[in-house]
Design a protein around this motif. Structure first.
Motif, PDB file in Angstrom:
ATOM      1  N   GLY A   9      -1.571 -17.104  -1.147  1.00  0.00           N
ATOM      2  CA  GLY A   9      -1.698 -17.191   0.301  1.00  0.00           C
ATOM      3  C   GLY A   9      -1.283 -15.895   0.967  1.00  0.00           C
ATOM      4  N   ALA A  10      -1.648 -14.786   0.356  1.00  0.00           N
ATOM      5  CA  ALA A  10      -1.186 -13.480   0.825  1.00  0.00           C
ATOM      6  C   ALA A  10      -1.912 -12.993   2.070  1.00  0.00           C
ATOM      7  CB  ALA A  10      -1.336 -12.442  -0.293  1.00  0.00           C
ATOM      8  N   SER A  11      -2.945 -13.694   2.509  1.00  0.00           N
ATOM      9  CA  SER A  11      -3.705 -13.235   3.683  1.00  0.00           C
ATOM     10  C   SER A  11      -3.139 -13.770   4.989  1.00  0.00           C
ATOM     11  CB  SER A  11      -5.175 -13.634   3.553  1.00  0.00           C
ATOM     12  OG  SER A  11      -5.303 -15.045   3.424  1.00  0.00           O
ATOM     13  N   GLY A  12      -2.038 -14.530   4.941  1.00  0.00           N
ATOM     14  CA  GLY A  12      -1.380 -15.014   6.144  1.00  0.00           C
ATOM     15  C   GLY A  12      -0.206 -14.138   6.528  1.00  0.00           C
ATOM     16  N   TYR A  13       0.420 -14.457   7.648  1.00  0.00           N
ATOM     17  CA  TYR A  13       1.520 -13.636   8.139  1.00  0.00           C
ATOM     18  C   TYR A  13       2.695 -13.595   7.166  1.00  0.00           C
ATOM     19  CZ  TYR A  13      -0.639 -13.440  12.798  1.00  0.00           C
ATOM     20  OH  TYR A  13      -1.482 -13.227  13.855  1.00  0.00           O
ATOM     21  N   THR A  14       3.087 -14.747   6.618  1.00  0.00           N
ATOM     22  CA  THR A  14       4.233 -14.738   5.700  1.00  0.00           C
ATOM     23  C   THR A  14       3.894 -14.013   4.404  1.00  0.00           C
ATOM     24  OG1 THR A  14       3.645 -16.947   4.883  1.00  0.00           O
ATOM     25  CG2 THR A  14       5.276 -16.823   6.649  1.00  0.00           C
ATOM     26  N   SER A  42      -9.544  -6.110  -0.267  1.00  0.00           N
ATOM     27  CA  SER A  42      -8.262  -5.442  -0.500  1.00  0.00           C
ATOM     28  C   SER A  42      -7.292  -5.835   0.612  1.00  0.00           C
ATOM     29  CB  SER A  42      -8.452  -3.924  -0.508  1.00  0.00           C
ATOM     30  OG  SER A  42      -8.781  -3.467   0.803  1.00  0.00           O
ATOM     31  N   MET A  43      -5.993  -5.686   0.335  1.00  0.00           N
ATOM     32  CA  MET A  43      -5.011  -5.963   1.381  1.00  0.00           C
ATOM     33  C   MET A  43      -5.164  -4.976   2.536  1.00  0.00           C
ATOM     34  SD  MET A  43      -3.086  -8.662   1.097  1.00  0.00           S
ATOM     35  CE  MET A  43      -1.417  -8.485   1.746  1.00  0.00           C
ATOM     36  N   ALA A  44      -5.610  -3.765   2.233  1.00  0.00           N
ATOM     37  CA  ALA A  44      -5.825  -2.784   3.303  1.00  0.00           C
ATOM     38  C   ALA A  44      -6.882  -3.261   4.293  1.00  0.00           C
ATOM     39  CB  ALA A  44      -6.222  -1.443   2.707  1.00  0.00           C
ATOM     40  N   GLU A  45      -7.887  -3.989   3.795  1.00  0.00           N
ATOM     41  CA  GLU A  45      -8.914  -4.520   4.686  1.00  0.00           C
ATOM     42  C   GLU A  45      -8.385  -5.672   5.534  1.00  0.00           C
ATOM     43  OE1 GLU A  45     -13.151  -4.341   2.651  1.00  0.00           O
ATOM     44  OE2 GLU A  45     -11.631  -5.003   1.186  1.00  0.00           O
ATOM     45  N   VAL A  46      -7.521  -6.477   4.960  1.00  0.00           N
ATOM     46  CA  VAL A  46      -6.992  -7.634   5.670  1.00  0.00           C
ATOM     47  C   VAL A  46      -5.828  -7.246   6.569  1.00  0.00           C
ATOM     48  CG1 VAL A  46      -5.977  -9.931   5.366  1.00  0.00           C
ATOM     49  CG2 VAL A  46      -7.717  -9.117   3.764  1.00  0.00           C
ATOM     50  N   PHE A  47      -4.965  -6.372   6.082  1.00  0.00           N
ATOM     51  CA  PHE A  47      -3.793  -5.906   6.824  1.00  0.00           C
ATOM     52  C   PHE A  47      -3.728  -4.387   6.745  1.00  0.00           C
ATOM     53  CE2 PHE A  47      -2.327 -10.223   5.562  1.00  0.00           C
ATOM     54  CZ  PHE A  47      -2.066 -10.731   6.835  1.00  0.00           C
ATOM     55  N   PRO A  48      -4.354  -3.687   7.680  1.00  0.00           N
ATOM     56  CA  PRO A  48      -4.381  -2.220   7.619  1.00  0.00           C
ATOM     57  C   PRO A  48      -3.001  -1.562   7.610  1.00  0.00           C
ATOM     58  CG  PRO A  48      -6.063  -3.025   9.124  1.00  0.00           C
ATOM     59  CD  PRO A  48      -5.245  -4.208   8.745  1.00  0.00           C
ATOM     60  N   HIS A  49      -1.975  -2.259   8.105  1.00  0.00           N
ATOM     61  CA  HIS A  49      -0.638  -1.644   8.113  1.00  0.00           C
ATOM     62  C   HIS A  49      -0.062  -1.532   6.706  1.00  0.00           C
ATOM     63  CE1 HIS A  49       0.513  -5.889   7.851  1.00  0.00           C
ATOM     64  NE2 HIS A  49       1.772  -5.543   7.648  1.00  0.00           N
ATOM     65  N   LEU A  50      -0.707  -2.163   5.722  1.00  0.00           N
ATOM     66  CA  LEU A  50      -0.245  -2.090   4.338  1.00  0.00           C
ATOM     67  C   LEU A  50      -1.117  -1.176   3.473  1.00  0.00           C
ATOM     68  CD1 LEU A  50       0.510  -5.892   3.788  1.00  0.00           C
ATOM     69  CD2 LEU A  50       2.159  -4.085   4.331  1.00  0.00           C
ATOM     70  N   ARG A  51      -1.974  -0.390   4.083  1.00  0.00           N
ATOM     71  CA  ARG A  51      -2.942   0.414   3.316  1.00  0.00           C
ATOM     72  C   ARG A  51      -2.281   1.501   2.478  1.00  0.00           C
ATOM     73  NH1 ARG A  51      -7.306   1.854   5.252  1.00  0.00           N
ATOM     74  NH2 ARG A  51      -7.410   0.606   7.168  1.00  0.00           N
ATOM     75  N   HIS A  52      -1.051   1.865   2.781  1.00  0.00           N
ATOM     76  CA  HIS A  52      -0.362   2.907   2.005  1.00  0.00           C
ATOM     77  C   HIS A  52       0.147   2.392   0.659  1.00  0.00           C
ATOM     78  CE1 HIS A  52       2.861   0.698   3.971  1.00  0.00           C
ATOM     79  NE2 HIS A  52       3.723   1.234   3.117  1.00  0.00           N
ATOM     80  N   LEU A  53       0.097   1.080   0.436  1.00  0.00           N
ATOM     81  CA  LEU A  53       0.632   0.494  -0.790  1.00  0.00           C
ATOM     82  C   LEU A  53      -0.464   0.324  -1.841  1.00  0.00           C
ATOM     83  CD1 LEU A  53       2.872  -2.301   0.785  1.00  0.00           C
ATOM     84  CD2 LEU A  53       3.593  -0.039  -0.038  1.00  0.00           C
ATOM     85  N   ASP A  54      -0.083   0.510  -3.096  1.00  0.00           N
ATOM     86  CA  ASP A  54      -0.996   0.299  -4.220  1.00  0.00           C
ATOM     87  C   ASP A  54      -0.879  -1.166  -4.637  1.00  0.00           C
ATOM     88  OD1 ASP A  54      -2.682   0.521  -6.377  1.00  0.00           O
ATOM     89  OD2 ASP A  54      -1.210   1.528  -7.668  1.00  0.00           O
ATOM     90  N   LEU A  55      -1.838  -1.992  -4.220  1.00  0.00           N
ATOM     91  CA  LEU A  55      -1.755  -3.439  -4.406  1.00  0.00           C
ATOM     92  C   LEU A  55      -2.992  -3.976  -5.112  1.00  0.00           C
ATOM     93  CD1 LEU A  55      -0.529  -4.314  -0.799  1.00  0.00           C
ATOM     94  CD2 LEU A  55       0.848  -4.485  -2.884  1.00  0.00           C
ATOM     95  N   PRO A  56      -2.845  -5.067  -5.851  1.00  0.00           N
ATOM     96  CA  PRO A  56      -4.035  -5.700  -6.444  1.00  0.00           C
ATOM     97  C   PRO A  56      -4.914  -6.302  -5.355  1.00  0.00           C
ATOM     98  CG  PRO A  56      -2.083  -7.054  -6.795  1.00  0.00           C
ATOM     99  CD  PRO A  56      -1.601  -5.778  -6.210  1.00  0.00           C
ATOM    100  N   ARG A  57      -6.192  -6.477  -5.663  1.00  0.00           N
ATOM    101  CA  ARG A  57      -7.104  -7.092  -4.712  1.00  0.00           C
ATOM    102  C   ARG A  57      -6.829  -8.594  -4.622  1.00  0.00           C
ATOM    103  NH1 ARG A  57     -10.988  -3.454  -3.289  1.00  0.00           N
ATOM    104  NH2 ARG A  57     -12.340  -5.005  -2.321  1.00  0.00           N
TER     105      ARG A  57
END
Length: 342
Positions: A9-14, A42-57
């Motif tokens: 559920g990573a696409s929500g606020y929490t 990608s998390m960068a697409e869903v939450f642009p404020h996290l685009r600096h992090l190397d995260l799994p899709r």
């Protein structure tokens, strides 16, 4: 070794808040992210404020490989976690941020949520996740039921007073102001800017809010007898934060003393000098809860005010605090970020 973390559920606020905090954690690494409605993004697409992090899709939950995962945060909508967690590996440690395991009695869950509990056998092992009061149980648990953010705020103000016997248990009033992120990220008409801004309104007035059940469950447990309260939440035009103004009958010096004694060794609970009261702006973006005590002009009555960030100390920060205990980490690891001001 780095602890591998999955966030369901990573696409929500929490979910986003968990990612933000884990990014500074010395022991944890995000190894899997699910978000069924955003799978493939990608998390960068869903939450642009996290685009600096190397995260799994983002993937669907069914696509997550739990082999090697040390702990999963379940940040799914209410009434969906029970079935999902029931299907997860039996040896996987889980911190659930939804309401699905907060009420110990499945019958009470049916009353407050209008449906039968889908995993009553798991409910028996779930530990209520108010860290400062269930620390020992949390350390050895497999499944943690994260508290409601409103419920956590009111409990930090009141539990020590109930345990110390310094207030009248039959005259407790909680008037609570909650920011809009507590309602989640899904589209709702009453959360549109034009509907919410420049105003504030009560909701679930008269005792219909589900966190009422949490309050009464936990206060009754602390008191050793039934405790009922008056509780009215209000939605305010702010992104983050909860402020609970609690009215009680009791001596203000005794009340301040009981709270100060209980929280003297707690890193994330800050007692203000007697007569000072806290503000949402002083805890925003942090895992801290500030509490103030002010004597009322009417003799024998006292006002206790508690504030915390609903996404951090009220949810994702609390979840990481609990996960740290479960994994043997320093309890405050990844959580010592200062509040954001202004």
């Amino acid at each position: 070794m780095t602890q591998k973390i999955a966030i369901l559920g990573a696409s929500g606020y929490t979910g986003a808040e968990l990612v933000r905090l884990i990014a500074t954690h010395p022991e944890m690494e995000v190894a899997a992210l699910s978000g069924n409605s955003k799978a493939g993004m990608s998390m960068a697409e869903v939450f642009p404020h996290l685009r600096h992090l190397d995260l799994p899709r983002l993937t669907t939950i069914d696509e997550v490989d739990f082999k090697g995962i040390d702990l999963a945060f379940c940040a799914l909508p209410h009434a969906t976690s029970q079935a999902v967690i029931r299907a997860l590996p039996e040896d996987l440690r889980i911190v659930d941020l939804s309401a699905d395991f907060r009420l110990r009695d499945p019958h009470q869950y049916r009353i407050w949520y209008g449906k039968d509990h889908a995993a009553p056998e798991l409910q028996q092992e779930a530990v209520y996740g108010l860290t400062e009061f269930y620390r020992d149980e949390i350390r050895g648990a497999r499944l943690i039921a994260g508290t409601g953010c409103n419920a956590a705020t009111g409990q930090y103000a009141l539990r020590p007073l109930i345990e110390a016997g310094v207030i009248d248990l039959d005259r407790i009033v909680i008037d609570l102001k909650a920011a809009v992120s507590g309602a989640g990220r899904s589209l709702k008409e009453n959360l549109l800017h034009a509907e919410l801004s420049e105003g504030a309104h009560g909701y679930a007035v008269g005792g219909g809010h589900r966190h009422q059940a949490e309050f009464e469950q936990e206060f009754s447990r602390a008191a050793g007898r039934p405790v009922q309260i008056q509780f009215t939440p209000h939605l305010i035009p702010a992104n983050r934060g909860i402020l609970a103004t609690v009215y009680v009958d009791g001596d203000s010096d005794a009340i301040h003393g009981a709270l100060s004694a209980r929280y003297a060794e707690e890193e994330f609970i800050v007692m203000l000098p007697e007569g000072e009261h806290p503000s949402i702006r002083h805890i925003r973006g942090s895992n801290y809860c500030h509490i103030g005590v002010v004597p009322d002009r009417i003799e024998g009555r006292t006002i206790v005010i508690a504030t915390l960030d609903n996404l951090t100390k009220g949810s994702s920060g609390q979840a990481i605090q609990n996960a740290n205990l479960m994994l043997g980490n320093d309890e405050g690891a990844g959580l010592r970020l200062a509040p954001v001001f202004p």
